[in-house]
Each structure stands twice: as structure tokens, then as C-alpha cells.
Design a protein around this motif. Structure first.
Motif, PDB file in Angstrom:
ATOM      1  N   VAL A   1     -90.774  -2.007  11.418  1.00 26.85           N
ATOM      2  CA  VAL A   1     -90.548  -1.974   9.977  1.00 26.85           C
ATOM      3  C   VAL A   1     -91.807  -2.397   9.212  1.00 26.85           C
ATOM      4  O   VAL A   1     -92.462  -3.370   9.583  1.00 26.85           O
ATOM      5  CB  VAL A   1     -89.385  -2.935   9.607  1.00 26.85           C
ATOM      6  CG1 VAL A   1     -89.117  -2.926   8.119  1.00 26.85           C
ATOM      7  CG2 VAL A   1     -88.127  -2.558  10.385  1.00 26.85           C
ATOM      8  N   THR A   2     -92.138  -1.661   8.147  1.00 23.27           N
ATOM      9  CA  THR A   2     -93.233  -2.051   7.258  1.00 23.27           C
ATOM     10  C   THR A   2     -92.665  -2.332   5.872  1.00 23.27           C
ATOM     11  O   THR A   2     -91.809  -1.589   5.387  1.00 23.27           O
ATOM     12  CB  THR A   2     -94.282  -0.920   7.144  1.00 23.27           C
ATOM     13  OG1 THR A   2     -94.862  -0.702   8.420  1.00 23.27           O
ATOM     14  CG2 THR A   2     -95.397  -1.290   6.169  1.00 23.27           C
ATOM     15  N   ILE A   3     -93.135  -3.405   5.245  1.00 25.88           N
ATOM     16  CA  ILE A   3     -92.669  -3.746   3.902  1.00 25.88           C
ATOM     17  C   ILE A   3     -93.675  -3.264   2.868  1.00 25.88           C
ATOM     18  O   ILE A   3     -94.868  -3.549   2.990  1.00 25.88           O
ATOM     19  CB  ILE A   3     -92.447  -5.273   3.771  1.00 25.88           C
ATOM     20  CG1 ILE A   3     -91.350  -5.684   4.762  1.00 25.88           C
ATOM     21  CG2 ILE A   3     -92.112  -5.664   2.330  1.00 25.88           C
ATOM     22  CD1 ILE A   3     -90.831  -7.084   4.586  1.00 25.88           C
TER      23      ILE A   3
ATOM     24  N   GLY B   1     -92.863  -9.511  -4.144  1.00 26.89           N
ATOM     25  CA  GLY B   1     -92.343 -10.432  -3.123  1.00 26.89           C
ATOM     26  C   GLY B   1     -92.456  -9.968  -1.678  1.00 26.89           C
ATOM     27  O   GLY B   1     -91.698 -10.433  -0.829  1.00 26.89           O
ATOM     28  N   LYS B   2     -93.419  -9.089  -1.388  1.00 27.39           N
ATOM     29  CA  LYS B   2     -93.569  -8.584  -0.013  1.00 27.39           C
ATOM     30  C   LYS B   2     -93.901  -9.724   0.957  1.00 27.39           C
ATOM     31  O   LYS B   2     -93.247  -9.874   1.983  1.00 27.39           O
ATOM     32  CB  LYS B   2     -94.689  -7.518   0.056  1.00 27.39           C
ATOM     33  CG  LYS B   2     -94.419  -6.287  -0.782  1.00 27.39           C
ATOM     34  CD  LYS B   2     -95.545  -5.290  -0.675  1.00 27.39           C
ATOM     35  CE  LYS B   2     -96.841  -5.738  -1.338  1.00 27.39           C
ATOM     36  NZ  LYS B   2     -96.751  -5.836  -2.798  1.00 27.39           N
ATOM     37  N   THR B   3     -94.916 -10.496   0.600  1.00 27.47           N
ATOM     38  CA  THR B   3     -95.346 -11.582   1.486  1.00 27.47           C
ATOM     39  C   THR B   3     -94.252 -12.630   1.628  1.00 27.47           C
ATOM     40  O   THR B   3     -93.968 -13.093   2.728  1.00 27.47           O
ATOM     41  CB  THR B   3     -96.623 -12.246   0.918  1.00 27.47           C
ATOM     42  OG1 THR B   3     -97.511 -11.210   0.518  1.00 27.47           O
ATOM     43  CG2 THR B   3     -97.304 -13.102   1.950  1.00 27.47           C
TER      44      THR B   3
ATOM     45  N   ASP C   1     -96.855  -7.178   9.901  1.00 30.98           N
ATOM     46  CA  ASP C   1     -97.113  -8.336   9.061  1.00 30.98           C
ATOM     47  C   ASP C   1     -98.148  -8.079   7.971  1.00 30.98           C
ATOM     48  O   ASP C   1     -98.567  -8.994   7.291  1.00 30.98           O
ATOM     49  CB  ASP C   1     -97.614  -9.463   9.972  1.00 30.98           C
ATOM     50  CG  ASP C   1     -97.249 -10.816   9.425  1.00 30.98           C
ATOM     51  OD1 ASP C   1     -96.721 -10.858   8.314  1.00 30.98           O
ATOM     52  OD2 ASP C   1     -97.504 -11.810  10.120  1.00 30.98           O
ATOM     53  N   THR C   2     -98.577  -6.835   7.836  1.00 30.55           N
ATOM     54  CA  THR C   2     -99.549  -6.529   6.791  1.00 30.55           C
ATOM     55  C   THR C   2     -98.847  -5.710   5.740  1.00 30.55           C
ATOM     56  O   THR C   2     -98.680  -4.518   5.893  1.00 30.55           O
ATOM     57  CB  THR C   2    -100.738  -5.725   7.342  1.00 30.55           C
ATOM     58  OG1 THR C   2    -100.305  -5.061   8.531  1.00 30.55           O
ATOM     59  CG2 THR C   2    -101.930  -6.579   7.633  1.00 30.55           C
TER      60      THR C   2
ATOM     61  N   VAL D   1     -88.441  -4.142  -4.507  1.00 30.25           N
ATOM     62  CA  VAL D   1     -88.549  -4.027  -5.963  1.00 30.25           C
ATOM     63  C   VAL D   1     -87.977  -5.308  -6.571  1.00 30.25           C
ATOM     64  O   VAL D   1     -86.860  -5.703  -6.243  1.00 30.25           O
ATOM     65  CB  VAL D   1     -87.761  -2.808  -6.509  1.00 30.25           C
ATOM     66  CG1 VAL D   1     -88.116  -2.561  -7.969  1.00 30.25           C
ATOM     67  CG2 VAL D   1     -88.010  -1.558  -5.687  1.00 30.25           C
ATOM     68  N   ALA D   2     -88.757  -5.949  -7.433  1.00 28.32           N
ATOM     69  CA  ALA D   2     -88.286  -7.191  -8.048  1.00 28.32           C
ATOM     70  C   ALA D   2     -87.246  -6.873  -9.104  1.00 28.32           C
ATOM     71  O   ALA D   2     -87.452  -6.011  -9.962  1.00 28.32           O
ATOM     72  CB  ALA D   2     -89.459  -7.946  -8.663  1.00 28.32           C
TER      73      ALA D   2
END
Ligand code: GDP
Length: 473
Positions: free
Chosen positions: A75-77, A84-86, A126-127, A151-152
Motif C-alpha cells: 500500500v502507498t499513501i 496527514g500522510k506522514t 513508508d515514503t 483527504v483532510a
């Protein structure tokens, strides 16, 4: 080197060369034809390495369906900056620490695994962000199975949200929408959902088929639901691999460590990587000296979808390089050498494939519907929309223009990255590329065409398309 490979004495090889009239020293390079003569002189057989040989050494046989087993999703964010990805990556990692899964201290190795409440594993890259995703893809490594679009809820769909949607669509990777910051009192998840409609992302709450989950990276609310959503999506995708074969994987990070030498984090994609395995990775090779997992523990083997740090490399590979386990050190070294020699030609060829003419030529060669991917950047939203509409009208049953991404503002590095990954040219309408984008477009061979009149642009694309049709009649 040649003497070494033939298991002959170097002095004898030099002598043989001198007899042939070549006055060389031990460290001088000789051409392939001369080398072949010398090899025959010594009674050996020369084997020239070609792409086909590389294919043979590397086990590329397709797995039989009975050998396949389910593997965890990767999974990639992605999402807009500050959405708020990190925080989400950190929060998800902590869930696994909290449930007692982690043994030691978590290590940043570029990816980590988490267990869902139902016990399935999920691998997170993690990137966060788009650059990593596209740069891997442009190097031919598609490692992501699922994209989490963050999405915030106190904001809305923003330019990088749209970019992320387009990246995921271009890569044909399914999305799950994580509506973050739901703990905030000004949170308005409904606005996010309706905003997304405009970008053809219809979430389940709006009767679509894209899963949406409300979360808070801050309080941890909804994280289990998000993990469940991922597990569900993974089930639909039927992700499988064969753990009982020589490993292959993708490099997601690599560095030169002062104490440990070159270190690469590899995401195993098929097979099982073991300590002692001999491998080739891009233009480097090696023998696995140690494997270290995301908890900093030394392990002896890593199966499909497991991220692992690999020690024992000849040099530092690049992110996106493929690792393949081979049988002998000689094979590994030979392939690495061969790749170093051919890399230059390949880079030149790959870079050249993105001009409009070449795309047309390529489309012509394809029997199916010709598809012309393009990226559009314009000065104002109105023109961007007008161009997209005009482009979509050009298509017929044989040629189709596919707009991968359209946006407002200068052409940036991210655009060039996406263009390179999808082998598409970039159209700038009343906008220019910034200096760094210009430079990277030059390097990567991405074509940027500038227009200030829509008709000119439409005419150019139409001319190319009709030229293509005439050629087919
Ligand atoms: P990124 O740029 O997408 O990686 O975003 P970050 O993870 O750096 O978050 C940006 C800001 O939003 C930081 O100040 C976070 O503390 C805050 N933030 C992230 N997630 C949440 C959340 O769920 N709730 C609240 N209230 N703040 C959050």
C-alpha cells in the motif's frame, strides 16, 4: 579479469595477446572479438551475454496456479500536503506496536508491515507522496497494489489530491479514500465525498465502488476500519505469489552506510529471499550477508511482500531496480557487467520514446485502439477544461487521446515524472516549465510542447491522428 574467468594465469593471457600482435598490459581493456580469439586460443568456449542470456539465467518462468499462495497487499499513501500522510503512516505503525506485534524498536527501512485486527498482514511503503510512486513506475517497477488517498476533512480536494487520483488511475491501481482529521470539529466529510465526485471518484457512501473510511491519525479513530478496508480490497484483487522459488523483488531504498556498506531495502515480490542467496540487482550484484526486517531484527528469510534490508552488495543500486536471485556468482557478475555496458544505450532509447511523433509511430504499430496519453498544464482552470474537452472529442474508434492529468500552473518536476512514467508528452498552454522541470525533461527525454491558441493545439493533435488513420488505409 579474463584470465580469472578462464582460470588461467594473467601473464599467459598477456603473452597470448602479444603473440597476436596486441601489446597490452594486464589492466588494459580489450574488445570482445579479441577476447573471443584469446578464449579459443586457450581451448575454452566464449559465451557472449545478451538480453536473451540474461532472461535465461534469471528464472522468469511463470508460476503454475497450484504453486501460488495469497500474499499481503502493498500500500502507498498519497494525498495533498498537510492532509496527514506522514501522521497516518506513523499512527498505523503504532497500532502494530500497541497490539504487541513489534518485538524491537521500529526501524525506518522504507516500508513496514502491520497486522489487521483479523490477523492479515499489510505492507505500507513508508515514503508518502507522488514522487516516489512515479519514479518507481518510470523505472518499470510497479510495486503498489493499493493507493490510500488521504483527504483532510477540514479542507477539501486540493491540487495534489487530484494529482494523486491521476497517478493512481494512470497506474491502474485501486484507491481507498481515507477522510482524515475527522476529530476536528470543523470536519466536513460530506464535502470531501462530493468534491471527489467531480474527479470521477465515487465513494461507497455515494453509492460508488471506491471504499471510503473516516479516520483520525491523531486519535487513532477508524484506523482498524481502514486496515479492514485494505484487507477487503486485497481479497478482491486476489494477490498471489509463489514463495517456493528463487526470489525477485524491487529496491525501494538504497544507501551507502558507513558501517555496513551498501544497503538496499528490497520488497520481495515473488519467491523467498534467504541469507546466502546470490543475486543481481540492477547494475550491482551480491551475496546476502544479512537480512534485517522493519523491526531491526536479523532474519534468515523474507517471503512475498516482505520488506527487508539486504546487506552484501557490490555497490549501491537505485530505487526501482529489480533484484533477482541467480545460481552462481559468475552469472550474477556477468549480468551486472552486461547491464553496465548496455545501460547507456537503454537510457537513450527509453528517453526518446516520448515525443508526439514517436507515440504516433508506436500507436501505428499496435493493432488495437491507438491511445495517445498527454498531460495538460494551463494558466487558468477554464482553459484546462476547454482543452480536455477538445482533446476528448478528437478520438474515434481507432485513435483516442487520453488526458492523464490536467492542471493549472507552471509545468513542474512532478508533471515530468508522471509524463516519463506514462511515456506521454506535456502540453503547456500559456504556461512554461520551471527551470528544474525543464532540466529534468531534457534528461528524461520528455517532450514539452507550448501553445497559446487552442485551435493550434487541436490542429496539431488532429493532424497527427489523421495522419495515423491515412497510414492505416
Ligand atoms: P502530510 O504533509 O500529508 O504528511 O501531513 P502531516 O502528517 O505532516 O500532517 C500535517 C498536519 O496535520 C500536522 O500538524 C499533523 O499533526 C496534523 N494532523 C494529521 N492528522 C491529523 C488528524 O487526524 N487530526 C488532527 N487534528 N490533526 C492531524
Amino acid at each position: 579479469e579474463l584470465a580469472n574467468r578462464m582460470a588461467e594465469r594473467a601473464a599467459d593471457v598477456v603473452k597470448a595477446l602479444m603473440k597476436m600482435g596486441m601489446m597490452v598490459t594486464m589492466n588494459q581493456a580489450i574488445d570482445a572479438d579479441t577476447a573471443e580469439l584469446v578464449i579459443e586460443e586457450f581451448g575454452h568456449k566464449a559465451v557472449r551475454v545478451s538480453d536473451a542470456d540474461v532472461e535465461q539465467v534469471i528464472d522468469t518462468v511463470e508460476d503454475k496456479s497450484e504453486d501460488l499462495q495469497p500474499r499481503p497487499p502493498i500500500v502507498t499513501i498519497m494525498g495533498h500536503v498537510d492532509h496527514g500522510k506522514t501522521s497516518l503512516l506513523d499512527a498505523l505503525r503504532k497500532t502494530s506496536v500497541a497490539t504487541g506485534e513489534a518485538g524491537g524498536i521500529t526501524q525506518h527501512i522504507g516500508a513496514y508491515q502491520v497486522k489487521t485486527p483479523n490477523g492479515q498482514l499489510v505492507t505500507f511503503l513508508d515514503t508518502p507522496g507522488h514522487a516516489a510512486f512515479t519514479s518507481m513506475r518510470s523505472r518499470g517497477a510497479q510495486v503498489t497494489d493499493i493507493v490510500i488517498l488521504v483527504v483532510a476533512a477540514d479542507d477539501a480536494v486540493m491540487p495534489q489530491t487530484v494529482e494523486a487520483i491521476n497517478h493512481a488511475k494512470a497506474a491502474k491501481v485501486p484507491m481507498i479514500v481515507a477522510i482524515n482529521k475527522i476529530d476536528k470539529h470543523e470536519a466536513n466529510p460530506t464535502k470531501v465525498r462530493t468534491d471527489l465526485l467531480q474527479h470521477e471518484v465515487v465513494v461507497e457512501a455515494m453509492s460508488g465502488d471506491v471504499q471510503d473510511v473516516e479516520v483520525s491519525a491523531k486519535t487513532g479513530l477508524g484506523l482498524d476500519d481502514l486496515l479492514e478496508a485494505i484487507a477487503l480490497q486485497a481479497e478482491v484483487l486476489e494477490l498471489q505469489a509463489n514463495p517456493n522459488r528463487a526470489a525477485s523483488g524491487a529496491v525501494i531504498e538504497a544507501k551507502l552506510d558507513v558501517g555496513r556498506g551498501p544497503v538496499a531495502t528490497v520488497l520481495v515480490q515473488n519467491g523467498t529471499l534467504r541469507k546466502g542467496d546470490i543475486f543481481v540487482v540492477g547494475e550491482q550484484w551480491g551475496k546476502v550477508r544479512a537480512l534485517i526486517n522493519d523491526k531491526g531484527e536479523t532474519i534468515t528469510e523474507a517471503g512475498p511482500s516482505v520488506p527487508v534490508e539486504v546487506l552484501g552488495l557490490s555497490g549501491t543500486p537505485s530505487a526501482g531496480d529489480t533484484l533477482n536471485v541467480v545460481e552462481t556468482e559468475a552469472q550474477a557478475r556477468e549480468i551486472a557487467d552486461y547491464r553496465i555496458k548496455t545501460a547507456k544505450d537503454k537510457r537513450a532509447a527509453a528517453g526518446a520514446a516520448t515525443t508526439l511523433e514517436q507515440l504516433m509511430a508506436k500507436a501505428k504499430a499496435d493493432q488495437s485502439v491507438a491511445e495517445l496519453p498527454i498531460l495538460i498544464k494551463a494558466d487558468v482552470q477554464g482553459s484546462a477544461e476547454a482543452i480536455v474537452q477538445a482533446m476528448e472529442k478528437i478520438g474515434n474508434e481507432e485513435v483516442r487521446v487520453r488526458v492523464l492529468h490536467s492542471g493549472v500552473g507552471a509545468i513542474t518536476d512532478t508533471d515530468v515524472g508522471l509524463a516519463e512514467a506514462s511515456k506521454a508528452p506535456i502540453i503547456g498552454f500559456n504556461v512554461r516549465a520551471n527551470a528544474s522541470a525543464r532540466q529534468s525533461a531534457n534528461q528524461k527525454g520528455v517532450e514539452i510542447r507550448y501553445y497559446s491558441i487552442i485551435y493550434d493545439l487541436v490542429d496539431d493533435i488532429k493532424a497527427a491522428a489523421s495522419g495515423l488513420l491515412k497510414a492505416e488505409v
